[in-house]
Design an enzyme around this catalytic site. Structure first.
Site, PDB file in Angstrom:
ATOM      1  N   SER A 126     -40.468 -13.451 -22.061  1.00 15.95           N
ATOM      2  CA  SER A 126     -39.749 -14.632 -22.532  1.00 15.95           C
ATOM      3  C   SER A 126     -40.509 -15.886 -22.164  1.00 15.95           C
ATOM      4  CB  SER A 126     -38.380 -14.665 -21.847  1.00 15.95           C
ATOM      5  OG  SER A 126     -37.784 -15.936 -22.001  1.00 15.95           O
ATOM      6  N   TYR A 150     -32.538 -14.202 -13.902  1.00 11.25           N
ATOM      7  CA  TYR A 150     -32.963 -13.599 -15.171  1.00 11.25           C
ATOM      8  C   TYR A 150     -34.443 -13.895 -15.416  1.00 11.25           C
ATOM      9  CZ  TYR A 150     -34.030 -13.457 -20.111  1.00 11.25           C
ATOM     10  OH  TYR A 150     -34.668 -13.224 -21.300  1.00 11.25           O
ATOM     11  N   LYS A 154     -38.139 -11.455 -15.551  1.00 14.89           N
ATOM     12  CA  LYS A 154     -39.223 -11.432 -16.545  1.00 14.89           C
ATOM     13  C   LYS A 154     -40.571 -11.643 -15.856  1.00 14.89           C
ATOM     14  CE  LYS A 154     -36.652 -10.684 -20.178  1.00 14.89           C
ATOM     15  NZ  LYS A 154     -36.649  -9.313 -20.742  1.00 14.89           N
ATOM     16  N   PHE A 179     -39.944 -17.126 -27.768  1.00 13.37           N
ATOM     17  CA  PHE A 179     -39.296 -18.420 -27.641  1.00 13.37           C
ATOM     18  C   PHE A 179     -37.809 -18.222 -27.992  1.00 13.37           C
ATOM     19  CE2 PHE A 179     -42.321 -21.409 -25.958  1.00 13.37           C
ATOM     20  CZ  PHE A 179     -43.364 -20.526 -25.756  1.00 13.37           C
TER      21      PHE A 179
END
Ligand code: UDP
Length: 340
Positions: A126, A150, A154, A179
């Site tokens: 992400s 979160y 990633k 994105f």
């Protein structure tokens, strides 16, 4: 190729499954349906005109994974790993759940891949890994950071996979930094189905247009942007799905162990611009009020997608208006999301 798609019943996973099938690949879905409804599978089967192989279990379940990878009748050639918890606010309230789930799944999957000599992995990362002070447009070589658990899952998953390819140089891993994926399948049968009140702007707008939520709260109009509202790089989920196929194809035919690609349009759109676009698409007025900034939000985020264009030959083709039209078609056909 036979491609294992974890989280294949989810929003991005389901669109990618359809494109994999259309391209002639075989697909094996693993999804625990913790944030997806089984109806998705029926819809996928209808749209693809073929039955699907679906295993309902948590990717962190090593025994089930082993049984799946060990099946000599259906050897896995590559993995696309979508399955993860993805709600930023929930990750702040339940950080340990997020670390256990999102890191545990990747570890179990990567270990199973090594045991069964499966070398190709496309990982859902992400743009959140660029943290809160990255310059725009964002390029893949920027340092990574995060502002919530979160986001850290990633960053940490990327690091786990970076370290894995160093130790196991036959692995071929793609880290895809998405994105803001929005939109829906043009049939209106597959789309984003958030549980409860949506956190993200596009599904929220769709529910306001439908009259299910009275008005949109615009989180801040005093950013240093075109109109003061937050700017993001929205891309159609169909373009994003196509990016996964391009990445899978690339890592299957090149020898670089680790690849990182931004998947975005390269264009910034403000909250208020998206409101206007959704009004055009739906023919409905979207009531909104300006409220305080949302903690942790950055003013502007958009990709430099030129590396993906150069290496993968991939770029987005759908406009913000297309994204709104397709979201609206899906939302009107499914005002309460997928039936249970
Ligand atoms: N946003 C908003 N109201 C909402 C949801 C989001 O004004 O109800 C804004 C948010 O502040 C950001 C943009 O819309 O500027 C996109 O937010 P989203 O949560 O969809 O994506 P992210 O912030 O994770 O990029």
């Amino acid at each position: 190729m036979r491609v294992l798609v974890t989280g294949g019943a989810g929003y991005i996973g389901s669109h990618t499954v359809l494109q994999l099938l259309a391209a002639g690949h075989q697909v094996v879905i693993v999804d625990d349906f913790s944030n997806a409804k089984p109806t998705v599978v029926n819809r996928l089967e209808t749209l693809a005109s073929q039955p699907l192989t679906v295993h309902a279990f948590d990717v962190a379940d090593r025994d089930r994974l082993d049984a799946l990878f060990a099946d000599p009748a259906a050897p896995i050639d590559a993995v696309i790993h979508f399955a993860a918890f993805k709600a930023v606010g929930e990750s702040v309230a339940k950080p340990l759940d997020y670390y256990r789930n999102n890191l545990g799944a990747t570890l179990a999957l990567a270990e199973a891949m090594l045991r069964y000599d499966v070398r190709h992995l496309v990982f859902s990362s992400s743009a959140t890994v660029y943290g809160e002070s990255a310059p725009v447009p964002m390029t893949e070589d920027l340092p990574t950071s995060a502002t919530n658990p979160y986001g850290w899952t990633k960053v940490m998953n990327e690091q786990i996979l970076r370290d894995a390819v160093v130790a196991h140089p036959l692995l071929r891993v793609a880290l895809l930094r998405y994105f803001n994926p929005v939109g829906a399948h043009p049939s209106g049968q597959i789309g984003e189905d958030p549980a409860g009140i949506p956190n993200n702007l596009m599904p929220y707008l769709a529910q306001v247009a439908l009259g299910r939520i009275p008005k949109l709260s615009v989180f801040g109009d005093d950013y240093d942007t075109v109109d003061g509202s937050g700017v993001r790089d929205y891309l159609h989920v169909e373009d994003l799905a196509a990016g996964h196929l391009a990445a899978l194809e690339w890592i299957s035919t090149h020898d670089r162990p680790l690849s990182v690609w931004n998947l975005g349009s390269g264009q910034g759109t403000s909250v208020l611009e998206l409101v206007r676009a959704f009004e055009r698409a739906s023919g409905r007025e979207i009531p909104y009020e300006i409220v305080a900034r949302r903690p942790g939000d950055i003013a502007t985020s958009y990709a430099d997608p030129s590396l993906a264009e150069r290496e993968l030959g991939w770029r987005t083709t759908r406009t913000v208006d297309d994204m709104c039209v397709d979201t609206w078609r899906w939302q009107q056909a499914n005002p309460h999301g997928y039936p249970s």
